[in-house]
Scaffold this active site. Structure first.
Site, PDB file in Angstrom:
ATOM      1  N   SER A  36      15.843  -5.796  -2.973  1.00 37.51           N
ATOM      2  CA  SER A  36      16.449  -6.382  -1.760  1.00 37.51           C
ATOM      3  C   SER A  36      17.257  -7.627  -2.067  1.00 37.51           C
ATOM      4  CB  SER A  36      15.358  -6.809  -0.776  1.00 37.51           C
ATOM      5  OG  SER A  36      14.713  -5.723  -0.235  1.00 37.51           O
ATOM      6  N   HIS A  67      19.796  -2.951   1.001  1.00 31.89           N
ATOM      7  CA  HIS A  67      19.819  -1.954  -0.081  1.00 31.89           C
ATOM      8  C   HIS A  67      21.080  -1.101   0.084  1.00 31.89           C
ATOM      9  CE1 HIS A  67      15.600  -2.112  -1.764  1.00 31.89           C
ATOM     10  NE2 HIS A  67      15.509  -2.919  -0.720  1.00 31.89           N
ATOM     11  N   HIS A  89      10.873   3.040  -0.527  1.00 27.96           N
ATOM     12  CA  HIS A  89       9.545   2.430  -0.579  1.00 27.96           C
ATOM     13  C   HIS A  89       8.492   3.368   0.013  1.00 27.96           C
ATOM     14  CE1 HIS A  89      12.543  -0.811  -0.294  1.00 27.96           C
ATOM     15  NE2 HIS A  89      11.739  -1.495  -1.076  1.00 27.96           N
ATOM     16  N   TYR A  91       6.227   2.399   1.986  1.00 30.18           N
ATOM     17  CA  TYR A  91       5.997   2.023   3.385  1.00 30.18           C
ATOM     18  C   TYR A  91       7.000   2.651   4.353  1.00 30.18           C
ATOM     19  CZ  TYR A  91       9.635  -1.617   2.860  1.00 30.18           C
ATOM     20  OH  TYR A  91      10.796  -2.289   2.632  1.00 30.18           O
ATOM     21  N   GLU A  92       8.085   3.204   3.822  1.00 28.36           N
ATOM     22  CA  GLU A  92       9.034   3.913   4.694  1.00 28.36           C
ATOM     23  C   GLU A  92       8.563   5.343   4.953  1.00 28.36           C
ATOM     24  OE1 GLU A  92      13.412   3.140   3.741  1.00 28.36           O
ATOM     25  OE2 GLU A  92      12.423   2.674   1.842  1.00 28.36           O
ATOM     26  N   ALA A 119      12.305  -8.324  -4.715  1.00 19.01           N
ATOM     27  CA  ALA A 119      12.069  -9.559  -3.973  1.00 19.01           C
ATOM     28  C   ALA A 119      10.558  -9.667  -3.784  1.00 19.01           C
ATOM     29  CB  ALA A 119      12.756  -9.476  -2.619  1.00 19.01           C
ATOM     30  N   MET A 209       6.186  -5.191  -2.380  1.00 20.53           N
ATOM     31  CA  MET A 209       5.877  -3.854  -1.846  1.00 20.53           C
ATOM     32  C   MET A 209       6.568  -2.740  -2.634  1.00 20.53           C
ATOM     33  SD  MET A 209       6.489  -4.823   2.135  1.00 20.53           S
ATOM     34  CE  MET A 209       5.914  -6.391   2.818  1.00 20.53           C
ATOM     35  N   SER A 210       6.870  -3.001  -3.883  1.00 19.91           N
ATOM     36  CA  SER A 210       7.591  -1.974  -4.664  1.00 19.91           C
ATOM     37  C   SER A 210       7.123  -2.031  -6.118  1.00 19.91           C
ATOM     38  CB  SER A 210       9.108  -2.226  -4.578  1.00 19.91           C
ATOM     39  OG  SER A 210       9.448  -3.438  -5.218  1.00 19.91           O
ATOM     40  N   ASN A 233      10.474 -16.152  -0.918  1.00 23.20           N
ATOM     41  CA  ASN A 233       9.780 -16.962   0.088  1.00 23.20           C
ATOM     42  C   ASN A 233       8.407 -17.291  -0.469  1.00 23.20           C
ATOM     43  OD1 ASN A 233       9.523 -13.874   0.660  1.00 23.20           O
ATOM     44  ND2 ASN A 233       7.625 -14.783   1.413  1.00 23.20           N
ATOM     45  N   HIS A 245      12.423 -10.715   6.882  1.00 20.23           N
ATOM     46  CA  HIS A 245      13.223  -9.968   5.908  1.00 20.23           C
ATOM     47  C   HIS A 245      14.585 -10.644   5.714  1.00 20.23           C
ATOM     48  CE1 HIS A 245      14.406  -6.628   3.408  1.00 20.23           C
ATOM     49  NE2 HIS A 245      15.505  -6.464   4.133  1.00 20.23           N
TER      50      HIS A 245
HETATM   51  N1  HPA Z   1       5.175 -10.298   0.746  1.00 18.42           N
HETATM   52  C1  HPA Z   1       5.391  -9.019   0.373  1.00 18.42           C
HETATM   53  N2  HPA Z   1       6.572  -8.576  -0.018  1.00 18.42           N
HETATM   54  C2  HPA Z   1       7.589  -9.448  -0.058  1.00 18.42           C
HETATM   55  C3  HPA Z   1       7.439 -10.792   0.305  1.00 18.42           C
HETATM   56  C4  HPA Z   1       6.167 -11.250   0.747  1.00 18.42           C
HETATM   57  O1  HPA Z   1       5.940 -12.414   1.092  1.00 18.42           O
HETATM   58  N3  HPA Z   1       8.636 -11.387   0.150  1.00 18.42           N
HETATM   59  C5  HPA Z   1       9.493 -10.432  -0.315  1.00 18.42           C
HETATM   60  N4  HPA Z   1       8.857  -9.254  -0.447  1.00 18.42           N
END
Ligand code: HPA
Length: 276
Positions: A36, A67, A89, A91-92, A119, A209-210, A233, A245
């Protein structure tokens, strides 16, 4: 349905590998998967050609903003590369097979090494958003089983020597590169502060998450694997701020210059570590 309709009779990995070859993706030494907000590296390639995922038979497409959904083939430092701009992903709703299909197809066309990028939220209290972290190991909390029963790629999938090529590139680019452990969760919701505390106690420096399924699969397919997280973050509860996001994509873009320099300088070292 026609008897010899390849969409039903041929293994989806083989279909994708064939489609890559049909699009002229061949003699590629090294692959990158860009997460991302990190897609800009693809713009650094020379003699570049973009192939939208929609043109590739069997390539799953993400609906996540940030993406691009295309492969770019081209050259950098005289080496041929393939760059995946965006991934799907779990989660999708995509399966383990789907999220790892491109990795398996890369192996099938002869790619020997892959650099995965993502990310991630920062758990290590010493780091600020914008920190780049080389993944030295991961904690797989995705509840997914990407490997086939016959595959036996146990242990840490990240290759120390291949990863050290990123450290060399970072030094040459004068870009700070930390190293640490990535916790891969299913998502799509960001974690709770309590979950982040547990992950911190467990030794995770970053959360995302990847990446874990792709890393395990690439290793199982015999490729060398390295990975970089961009800490977009600080993870939930570390500051009082709400996660979004949009912040993830915006931080990804703000580190783009450093991220690209690091990868550009790393390419010759990565290829050397592949023995090329
Ligand atoms: N948590 C999970 N996935 C992420 C985060 C987060 O804080 N930031 C970017 N991808």
């Amino acid at each position: 349905m026609a008897k010899n309709d390849s969409s039903t009779t041929v293994d989806p990995v083989e279909r994708l590998a064939r489609s890559l070859r049909d699009h002229g993706v061949a003699d590629v030494e090294l692959a990158f998967v860009l997460g991302s907000g990190l897609g800009v590296f693809a713009e650094k390639l020379e003699k570049a050609r973009a192939i939208p995922y929609a043109e590739l038979d069997g390539m799953p497409r993400s609906a996540v903003p940030g993406h691009a959904g295309q492969l770019v083939v081209g050259e950098l430092a005289g080496k041929r590369l393939v760059v995946q701009q965006g991934r799907v992903h779990l989660y999708e709703g995509w399966s383990e097979r789907d999220v790892t299909r491109a990795i398996r197809a890369f192996a099938a066309i002869g790619v020997k090494g892959v650099v995965l990028t993502n990310a991630a939220g920062g758990i290590n209290p010493a780091w600020k958003p914008g920190t780049l972290m080389r993944i030295t190991d991961h904690i797989n909390l995705q509840g997914a089983a990407p490997l086939l029963p016959r595959e036996r790629a146990a242990g840490n999938p990240y290759d120390a020597e291949f990863g050290a090529a990123l450290d060399k590139g970072a030094r040459e680019a004068r870009v700070a590169l930390e190293s640490g452990v990535y916790a891969g969760l299913l998502g799509p919701v960001y974690e709770t502060p309590a979950e982040i505390r547990v992950l911190g106690w467990a030794g995770a420096d970053a959360v995302g998450m990847s990446t874990v399924a792709e890393a395990m699969t690439a290793r199982a397919c015999g490729m060398k694997v390295a990975a970089i997280s961009c800490i977009t973050n600080l993870a939930a509860g570390i500051t009082g701020e709400k996660l979004s996001h949009e912040e993830v994509v915006a931080t990804g873009k703000s580190v783009a210059t450093r991220f690209c320099k690091l990868l550009e300088k790393s390419v010759p070292h990565l290829c050397a570590a592949l023995g090329r």
